[in-house]
Design an enzyme around this catalytic site. Structure first.
Site, PDB file in Angstrom:
ATOM      1  N   HIS A  81      67.448  46.102  63.405  1.00  0.00           N
ATOM      2  CA  HIS A  81      66.208  46.167  64.154  1.00  0.00           C
ATOM      3  C   HIS A  81      65.022  45.760  63.268  1.00  0.00           C
ATOM      4  O   HIS A  81      64.711  46.450  62.289  1.00  0.00           O
ATOM      5  CB  HIS A  81      66.032  47.596  64.671  1.00  0.00           C
ATOM      6  CG  HIS A  81      64.919  47.770  65.645  1.00  0.00           C
ATOM      7  ND1 HIS A  81      64.269  48.973  65.824  1.00  0.00           N
ATOM      8  CD2 HIS A  81      64.342  46.894  66.504  1.00  0.00           C
ATOM      9  CE1 HIS A  81      63.344  48.843  66.745  1.00  0.00           C
ATOM     10  NE2 HIS A  81      63.365  47.594  67.184  1.00  0.00           N
ATOM     11  N   GLU A 108      67.290  41.378  64.601  1.00  0.00           N
ATOM     12  CA  GLU A 108      66.316  41.298  65.691  1.00  0.00           C
ATOM     13  C   GLU A 108      64.928  41.190  65.096  1.00  0.00           C
ATOM     14  O   GLU A 108      64.580  41.914  64.152  1.00  0.00           O
ATOM     15  CB  GLU A 108      66.430  42.541  66.576  1.00  0.00           C
ATOM     16  CG  GLU A 108      65.510  42.542  67.792  1.00  0.00           C
ATOM     17  CD  GLU A 108      64.224  43.346  67.577  1.00  0.00           C
ATOM     18  OE1 GLU A 108      63.454  43.485  68.537  1.00  0.00           O
ATOM     19  OE2 GLU A 108      63.986  43.818  66.435  1.00  0.00           O
ATOM     20  N   ASP A 110      60.520  40.145  66.224  1.00  0.00           N
ATOM     21  CA  ASP A 110      59.557  40.049  67.317  1.00  0.00           C
ATOM     22  C   ASP A 110      58.657  38.840  67.097  1.00  0.00           C
ATOM     23  O   ASP A 110      58.126  38.653  65.994  1.00  0.00           O
ATOM     24  CB  ASP A 110      58.715  41.319  67.382  1.00  0.00           C
ATOM     25  CG  ASP A 110      59.578  42.565  67.489  1.00  0.00           C
ATOM     26  OD1 ASP A 110      60.048  42.853  68.596  1.00  0.00           O
ATOM     27  OD2 ASP A 110      59.789  43.239  66.455  1.00  0.00           O
ATOM     28  N   HIS A 123      55.746  43.218  65.454  1.00  0.00           N
ATOM     29  CA  HIS A 123      56.147  43.986  66.634  1.00  0.00           C
ATOM     30  C   HIS A 123      54.943  44.423  67.462  1.00  0.00           C
ATOM     31  O   HIS A 123      54.867  44.179  68.657  1.00  0.00           O
ATOM     32  CB  HIS A 123      56.959  45.224  66.226  1.00  0.00           C
ATOM     33  CG  HIS A 123      57.292  46.107  67.395  1.00  0.00           C
ATOM     34  ND1 HIS A 123      56.485  47.158  67.787  1.00  0.00           N
ATOM     35  CD2 HIS A 123      58.325  46.069  68.258  1.00  0.00           C
ATOM     36  CE1 HIS A 123      57.018  47.731  68.849  1.00  0.00           C
ATOM     37  NE2 HIS A 123      58.133  47.099  69.167  1.00  0.00           N
TER      38      HIS A 123
END
Length: 796
Positions: A81, A108, A110, A123
């Site tokens: 993450h 992952e 953003d 994020h």
């Protein structure tokens, strides 16, 4: 986990034969994916995979690709993450490098757009949390963003770490690891920039697109047809829409997992029915976070700490033989999550705490055990299929929470202390400034025997084969001789199942007489008697709300207020509302404030008064005396009234009758269609309302059903002392009150994690069902929806 070998073709196999084989394999793979959650257990899915191998050879397993994650043989993919954010600053190149180092399967990140059109990683919408900047990130150019420190907030060692661009992230991951892009923005321009960056600087076959809308999924399917997609659902209602749009994986929030749709299907079942992969969030990847999710067989786990998650899965895989042994030996039940783990120094003790084991006997190291949430040990039930020995820890502090009910000694439940064997953990490692140890107890369970009636806090330390237990020091001495005889248990006497207090009858006329006599006895025994005739006064002018009009009233006696109530008129009734007769719902509240029943739809007090009004019902909502906005004085009232043989509920029962008489005199009420409902105290008021008032046509009783002895003594003895209602038992227990409702429609609902146990409610419903049906009752329904002490609208 992707299998490391390619799809081979045998040299001498004809091409057409290989094509036929491939077609058959694909059919089997599709069948497995679409039915795995409904037809196969974890163990049977594993065997089904190997049946494919036997029937079609190793290519079959390759064609299935990834046998459902969560089985003993195949682990879910670990997605880091925002990179390895527990070890490095999130969404930075150091975090990406660390995720690759520890062996994550994907990363992952953003993706946002700077003011000058450059794609970058962040994020939050603002810079405040993760950088030394402030304000909206997209209002700065990339050059300005580059000046910010994105590492010092995490640790001084990462000072001057910069916000990376998407291109930098793509190049860092290309050929090394899959990359999941959380697409934080919408629109065609943003999508085209992302697609161009992926095509030019990355590998579209190893990029996964995290889409937030069906429209976004469709747009990116055109722009990057080779890239897989992950659906970030706004709600579980969108599962089928995203799956139909072609997204290969569906992400579900853990809080959605226990729910079910109108057809009784859980979100996981719906994802599997659509043939899609399942992604769940496992937070830090610790056993506490990760293990409960494995029962849903996720394909992907999004974790903050991929190193920890992989270590947890490695331990799970290493000991899978022990988990199989536990499953074959013990049938675990109860209203809490229970998972297998091991006993060893450093192992977690509970699912909901960061407590770990510090010291335990060498002979118990590495033994399998069951782990559950601390504070929910009283919900654990185990039925043993084979003879089994369990080692446990009780009475580990002096709060009483580690003790058996009524602080009875462990030997009263068959547990024996193991001489010289102590346990120590971080939960109570020190007591009074000194190193603290807990006594270890042991008990032998025969086949068919159950473990239950446990403390809220206790520790299942090890589950052992009887022959193997002989090697544990102190076990022989503990089991020698007869255990001391337990004292007589008034607790067990009070909570044992009892027959109904209902006489036999041969005719409807006999039944009707019993009902009328019982109603009269209830009123005489349990209703507070007011001296004088109360009157209704208006407290406020009608107040416009969304979809209805609300007005406050009160009952007064000799100029003193008794209680308030509210009348909600649906706006759909129109200007001629007063000339119409409307179906009416009377909502009763639990322990709380009346604003909750009127306004807070997520409150457990809420009997959906506002929603009923918006649906077109005339609604009355009663405020419980002692629960007014300015104070909670219901226990004071209860203590005062008990001196005269009454209680707080005596007031509520009397005021409920006043309100119902007022309702049936309301010219707007359709007297043939009046229903009652409520949760907890409100549920009891709804039950007594339909029991005492023959004109009430239906009731939904929620969050409080079963034997009052069982529920309040065994499961709710710490909830509130007002529940011990003077004069209620034994004649007017809840099943008997429910029979006073017969033959009118009655719905009972106890949530699966409610303090009032659904199993006890179901037992009592089944106990009265034959009588209910014998007197012509058509609808007696019981539901146990997911959740806790809350109102179940759909079930009602």
């Amino acid at each position: 986990m992707r299998l490391p070998f390619p799809f081979p073709a045998e040299k001498n196999q004809p091409m057409m034969s290989r094509l036929h084989q491939l077609a058959s394999i694909c059919c089997f793979a599709s069948l497995l994916r679409s039915t795995e959650r409904t037809l196969f257990s974890l163990r049977s899915r594993r065997w089904f995979a190997w049946i494919l191998v036997g029937a079609f050879g190793m290519p079959a397993l390759c064609a299935v690709g990834e046998v459902s994650a969560g089985t003993d043989d195949v682990r879910p993919r670990i997605i880091a993450h925002r990179g390895a954010l527990s070890e490095r600053p999130e969404n930075t190149l150091p975090a990406i490098e660390r995720a690759i180092e520890v062996g994550a399967d994907a990363i992952e990140i953003d993706v946002r757009t700077s003011r000058d059109g450059v794609l970058f990683l962040l994020h939050d919408a603002t810079l405040d949390r993760t950088t030394d900047g402030t304000g909206p990130a997209t209002q700065l150019t990339m050059e300005q963003l580059r000046q910010l420190d994105a590492g010092s907030h995490f640790d001084a060692r990462y000072r001057n770490t910069r916000i990376p661009t998407l291109i930098e992230a793509l190049e860092a991951c290309r050929g090394r690891i899959d990359l999941l892009l959380d697409l934080k923005e919408a629109g065609d321009s943003y999508a085209r920039k992302v697609a161009e960056a992926v095509r030019t600087h990355g590998d579209s076959r190893r990029v996964i697109l995290g889409v937030h809308s069906v429209e976004q999924a469709q747009r990116f399917r055109r722009l990057l047809p080779q890239s897989r997609q992950l659906a970030f659902l706004p709600s579980p209602n969108e599962i089928e829409a995203f799956a139909s749009a072609g997204t290969e994986t569906i992400r579900l929030w853990p809080r959605w997992l226990p729910g079910a749709d109108s057809h009784g299907k859980t979100p996981v079942e719906r994802v599997r029915a659509m043939g899609r992969r399942l992604q769940l969030n496992a937070s830090n990847g610790t056993p506490q976070d990760l293990l409960p999710l494995l029962e849903y067989a996720p394909d992907d786990l999004l974790v903050d700490d991929p190193r920890q998650a992989l270590a947890t899965l490695e331990t799970w895989s290493t000991h899978r033989g022990k988990w199989q042994w536990l499953r074959e030996r013990v049938d675990v039940r109860g209203g809490t999550t229970i998972v297998p783990w091991i006993a060893e120094v450093g192992a977690p003790t509970f699912l909901n705490r960061n407590y770990t084991m510090l010291e335990l006997p060498d002979a118990l190291q590495g033994r399998p055990r069951w782990m559950f949430a601390g504070g929910e040990g009283d919900r654990v039930t185990m039925r043993f299929r084979k003879a089994t020995v369990v080692f446990a820890v009780f009475e580990y502090n002096d709060t009483g929470l580690w003790s058996f009910p009524l602080k009875r000694p462990p030997h009263a439940f068959g547990w024996r202390p193991v001489p010289g064997q102590k346990y120590r953990g971080t939960s109570n490692g020190m007591l009074g400034g000194r190193t603290h140890y807990g006594q270890i107890y042991v008990r032998h369970f025969a086949p068919g025997e159950e473990l239950g009636k446990m403390p809220k806090w206790w520790l299942c330390l090890a589950v052992v084969e009887p022959s193997d237990a002989l090697r544990v020091p102190g076990y022989r001495e503990a089991m020698e001789g007869e255990p001391p005889a337990p004292s007589f248990s008034y607790y067990d006497w009070a909570t044992r199942p009892r027959p109904l207090q209902v006489p036999p009858f041969e005719s409807r006329e006999q039944w009707a007489r019993w009902q009328e006599e019982t109603r009269a006895a209830f009123r005489q025994r349990l209703l507070f008697v007011y001296e004088g005739v109360p009157r209704v006064v208006t407290l406020s002018e009608p107040r416009e709300r969304e979809g209805y009009t609300e007005q406050g009233f009160a009952f007064e006696l000799q100029g003193k207020r008794l209680f308030r109530f509210f009348r909600l008129v649906p706006r759909a009734a129109g200007e001629t509302a007063e000339a119409r007769r409307l179906p009416t719902i009377v909502c009763f509240m639990g322990h709380g404030k009346v604003r909750q029943i009127l306004e807070e739809e997520d409150s457990y007090q809420h009997a959906c008064a506002a929603r009923f009004a918006r649906e077109g019902y005339l609604v009355y909502a009663m405020e419980n005396v002692g629960m007014e906005p300015d104070a909670d004085r219901h226990l004071e009232l209860d203590r005062i009234l008990r001196l005269d043989g009454y209680g707080w509920y005596s007031l509520l029962f009397a005021q409920q009758q006043m309100l119902l008489n007022h309702v049936f005199n309301d010219k707007m009420v359709d007297v043939d269609h009046v229903g009652v409902t409520g949760v907890s105290t409100g549920g009891l008021l709804a039950l007594t309302a339909i029991a005492m008032e023959p004109r009430v046509r239906a009731a939904s009783v929620q969050g409080i059903f079963g034997s009052m002895r069982y529920s309040f003594i065994r499961d709710r003895n710490r909830h509130c002392s007002c529940g011990a209602i003077p004069g209620l038992l034994p004649r007017f227990d809840l099943p008997e009150l429910a029979l006073l409702a017969a033959p009118r429609p009655l719905h009972v609902s106890n949530a699966r994690q409610d303090g009032f146990p659904p199993a006890e409610a179901r037992r009592c419903v089944e106990q009265i069902r034959p009588i209910y049906e014998k007197v012509g009752g058509k609808v007696l329904r019981f539901t146990d929806p997911p959740g806790r002490h809350e109102y179940a609208w759909k079930e009602a």
